[in-house]
Design a protein around this motif. Structure first.
Motif, short mmCIF file in Angstrom:
data_model
loop_
_atom_site.label_atom_id
_atom_site.label_comp_id
_atom_site.label_asym_id
_atom_site.label_seq_id
_atom_site.Cartn_x
_atom_site.Cartn_y
_atom_site.Cartn_z
N LYS A 151 25.80 3.80 -33.97
CA LYS A 151 26.29 3.33 -35.26
C LYS A 151 26.29 1.81 -35.32
O LYS A 151 26.18 1.21 -36.40
N GLU A 152 26.47 1.18 -34.16
CA GLU A 152 26.53 -0.28 -34.10
C GLU A 152 26.02 -0.71 -32.73
O GLU A 152 26.14 0.04 -31.75
N PRO A 153 25.44 -1.90 -32.61
CA PRO A 153 24.96 -2.36 -31.30
C PRO A 153 26.13 -2.75 -30.41
O PRO A 153 27.24 -3.00 -30.88
N GLY A 154 25.84 -2.82 -29.11
CA GLY A 154 26.83 -3.36 -28.19
C GLY A 154 27.70 -2.35 -27.48
O GLY A 154 28.58 -2.75 -26.71
N LEU A 155 27.49 -1.05 -27.71
CA LEU A 155 28.30 -0.07 -27.00
C LEU A 155 27.93 -0.05 -25.53
O LEU A 155 26.74 -0.05 -25.18
N ALA A 156 28.92 -0.03 -24.68
CA ALA A 156 28.69 0.08 -23.25
C ALA A 156 28.26 1.50 -22.90
O ALA A 156 28.58 2.45 -23.63
N PRO A 157 27.54 1.67 -21.81
CA PRO A 157 27.11 3.02 -21.44
C PRO A 157 28.25 4.03 -21.37
O PRO A 157 28.11 5.17 -21.80
N TRP A 158 29.39 3.61 -20.82
CA TRP A 158 30.50 4.56 -20.71
C TRP A 158 31.02 4.96 -22.09
O TRP A 158 31.45 6.12 -22.28
N GLU A 159 30.99 4.05 -23.05
CA GLU A 159 31.44 4.38 -24.40
C GLU A 159 30.50 5.40 -25.05
O GLU A 159 30.95 6.33 -25.74
N ILE A 160 29.23 5.24 -24.85
CA ILE A 160 28.24 6.19 -25.38
C ILE A 160 28.47 7.56 -24.75
O ILE A 160 28.40 8.61 -25.42
N TRP A 161 28.76 7.57 -23.46
CA TRP A 161 28.90 8.81 -22.70
C TRP A 161 30.12 9.63 -23.15
O TRP A 161 30.08 10.85 -23.20
N VAL A 162 31.22 8.97 -23.51
CA VAL A 162 32.46 9.71 -23.82
C VAL A 162 32.81 9.72 -25.31
O VAL A 162 33.78 10.39 -25.70
N SER A 163 32.06 9.01 -26.14
CA SER A 163 32.37 8.99 -27.58
C SER A 163 32.35 10.40 -28.17
O SER A 163 31.50 11.23 -27.81
N GLU A 164 33.29 10.66 -29.07
CA GLU A 164 33.36 11.97 -29.73
C GLU A 164 33.01 11.89 -31.21
O GLU A 164 33.55 12.63 -32.04
N SER A 165 32.11 10.98 -31.55
CA SER A 165 31.66 10.86 -32.95
C SER A 165 31.22 12.23 -33.46
O SER A 165 30.65 13.04 -32.73
N GLN A 166 31.48 12.47 -34.74
CA GLN A 166 31.28 13.79 -35.34
C GLN A 166 29.83 14.06 -35.74
O GLN A 166 28.97 13.19 -35.64
N GLU A 167 29.63 15.30 -36.23
CA GLU A 167 28.34 15.76 -36.78
C GLU A 167 27.20 15.70 -35.76
O GLU A 167 26.05 15.44 -36.10
N ARG A 168 27.50 15.93 -34.49
CA ARG A 168 26.46 15.88 -33.46
C ARG A 168 26.31 17.24 -32.77
O ARG A 168 27.30 17.92 -32.50
#
Length: 605
Positions: free
Chosen positions: A161-178
């Protein structure tokens, strides 16, 4: 936050998401109690229908497959969502954990669903699973573990959704509709083409391997490597528990009561009984034009409460799918074992009341902190009750969810709340029954035995009763009454039917009067025991049934001693001959209709 703010927000959120997805919101319930004030619960269940040949696995087909991430982009919303759900709430949780809440996008959700249906129907995928708690960190491991393989993930490929997410944030994010699906390498282009046609983002981000390990890569660099069984298999806890002290008849104190008219009107006005039309009218329960029995029943603009809703999911077929919930957290607090059984009993009663045979359940088990032995003891007993009755009924619970650590600031915990959703099949929806009285001059029967079981009843909660026997479930009687009542309905002998729950027989009859705009005259002299206990006991496995006079003999032959006549439909008041009580239906409707409208606003004058 004030409960009124929370209720309004929850109802609005369900409305704005569900209505926009094109999915009817057909049944539900509200449960109000002081113990939910610091930690409100929101449970949502969904029913779907699929051809047997198109049933999809929720795991990969084996090593060498491609894992494709589908749907919404990944952001910082929903990070540590499951951690937040497993933490005791504090006075600062609102600010501290705001990022744990996902941001929903129903406009993205609908094409995601349709695209998933298409790739599945064409059998291009080997498995599919949603991204829920833990996001990618859970779905990747779960799909690989069940397939007996591992996975290599390229995190830099995940759409953001936005640049700059760390790998761990991508790994554990619970963003919807996926969603995540797996497919053979030769089918990747075909799968991506379908998602592109639906304008849905789909990105290959991982491959399954023959090594039972989860490995994460960031721009080609290995940044995480862990044994899959250790990471995803999860520990099995064996914590100490303390069995609860349950409510008993020996310690019962029956409250001093005002007149039965005042008792009935006050119970009809209780938020747990009163009309939920304020919320129901915000939901679209007609979308797809397949809803045969609605959440409210009776004449337009004079409707009353129903028991279950019925859908016609297959065009051109008369087979209906009934759905209803069941839960009594007060029973579960007073006696968790009986409360667990009662949740399934109530779900069955609601489904049978419309003429359907219960087919399956799903649940959300909402309890307190399991690290506290007393809380774990309550959870253990409730689950024991659920399992015992489901096994005896031979009805599966193929899915479900557990929500623990529901503690509020100061150590206060919620009522133990095992929420059940049940579904059932009715072979001919034209034989479905609703809860509104249909005509004057019919006979009113009670099906099932009324017992001296006042523990945790609405009467005791409302008027200060102490302890008492919590209603149990006679499973053989429940099975027999369900089968016989459905047999009578199949013969079109039953004009209306409503289950006995909060407030007992008296409130069940009052609700049927309200929804049918017809009075009733009750004579309970043929029932054993005290009049007021018969009126307000909440014994399980009971229904109020309306039968035409000409069909009484045939109905009683089917039901045997399990059905007893208690009155007739008559006039425009509820009359109890035993003590001279008389309450106009219009007065009952006002008591039942107005409370939530008055609190939430929007009621007509």
């Amino acid at each position: 936050k004030h409960p009124r703010y929370l209720v309004n927000g929850v109802v609005s959120g369900i409305r704005d998401y569900g209505n926009r997805c094109g999915i009817p919101t057909i049944t539900g319930g509200f449960f109000f109690d002081e113990k939910y004030t610091g930690n409100c619960l929101v449970n949502v269940a969904c029913l779907g229908i699929v051809k047997r040949k198109d049933l999809a696995n929720n795991f990969a087909g084996g090593p060498g497959e491609v894992m494709i991430l589908i749907g919404g982009r990944t952001g910082r919303d929903g990070i540590h969502g499951v951690n937040f759900a497993s933490a005791d709430l504090t006075a600062t949780s609102d600010e501290d954990s705001r990022g744990a809440v996902q941001l929903g996008d129903p406009i993205t959700k609908e094409p995601v669903m349709h695209a998933c249906f298409e790739v599945n129907a064409k059998h291009l995928i080997t498995g599919m699973k949603d991204l829920g708690g833990g996001g990618l960190s859970c779905v990747v491991g779960e799909m690989a573990l069940e397939a007996g393989c591992g996975a290599d993930v390229d995190l830099e490929k995940v759409p953001l959704k936005e640049p700059g997410l760390a790998p761990w944030e991508i790994w554990v994010s619970e963003s919807q509709e996926r969603m995540m699906c797996t497919c053979k390498p030769e089918n990747v282009d075909k799968v991506l083409e379908i998602f592109d046609m639906w304008d849905v983002l789909a990105t290959p981000i991982a491959k399954t391997t023959d090594k039972r390990r989860t490995r994460l890569f960031w721009n080609g660099e290995l940044i995480f490597d862990m044994d899959l069984e250790f990471l995803t298999g999860g520990p099995v806890y064996n914590r100490p528990y303390t069995l609860p002290k349950v409510s008993s008849k020996a310690n019962e104190k029956f409250p001093a009561l005002p007149s039965d008219k005042e008792v009935i009107l006050k119970m009809l006005s209780d938020f747990n009984v009163a009309s939920k039309e304020w919320a129901i009218r915000q939901y679209d329960h007609e979308v797809r034009a397949s809803t045969a029995i609605h959440p409210m029943v009776g004449k337009l603009n004079e409707t009353g409460p129903g028991d279950a809703s019925v859908l016609l999911p297959v065009p051109g077929s008369k087979r209906g799918l009934a759905a209803a919930i069941g839960c009594n957290p007060w029973f579960c607090e007073a006696d968790p074992y009986k409360g667990g059984m009662a949740a399934i009993d109530e779900t069955c009663r609601n489904i049978v009341a419309v003429g359907a045979m219960p087919n399956a359940f799903t649940d959300c088990l909402n309890f307190g902190n399991p690290e506290i032995p007393e809380r774990l003891g309550v959870f253990r007993e409730a689950v024991r009750g659920l399992g015992e009755i489901a096994r005896e009924l031979n009805i599966p619970i193929p899915s479900g969810n557990v929500s623990l650590y529901n503690e509020a600031p100061g150590g206060k915990h919620i009522l133990p709340t095992p929420m059940l959703l049940g579904c059932g099949i009715i072979d001919d929806v034209t034989k479905a029954v609703t809860a509104d009285f249909k005509r004057a001059g019919s006979c009113i029967f009670i099906v099932g035995k009324t017992k001296d079981e006042m523990g945790a009843s609405l009467l005791f909660r409302k008027f200060g009763g102490v302890e008492g026997e919590v209603p149990g479930v006679d499973i053989p009687a429940l099975k027999r009454n369900m089968a016989n009542l459905l047999k009578a309905m199949d013969k079109r002998l039953v004009l209306s039917c409503h289950d006995c729950s909060d407030g007992g027989l008296a409130i069940a009859v009052a609700e049927m009067c309200i929804s049918g705009q017809i009075g009733a005259e009750l004579d309970l002299s043929g029932m054993e025991g005290d009049l007021r206990r018969n009126l307000y006991s909440e014994s399980n496995s009971r229904w109020i049934v309306e039968i035409d006079g000409k069909d009484v003999t045939e109905f009683t032959e089917i039901m045997g001693d399990d059905a007893q006549i208690i009155g007739i439909t008559k006039g425009d008041s509820l009359k109890i001959k035993d003590n001279g009580t008389e309450i106009p239906v219009s007065e009952m409707r006002k008591a039942w209709n107005d409370p939530i409208w008055n609190i939430m606003g929007g009621g007509s004058q």
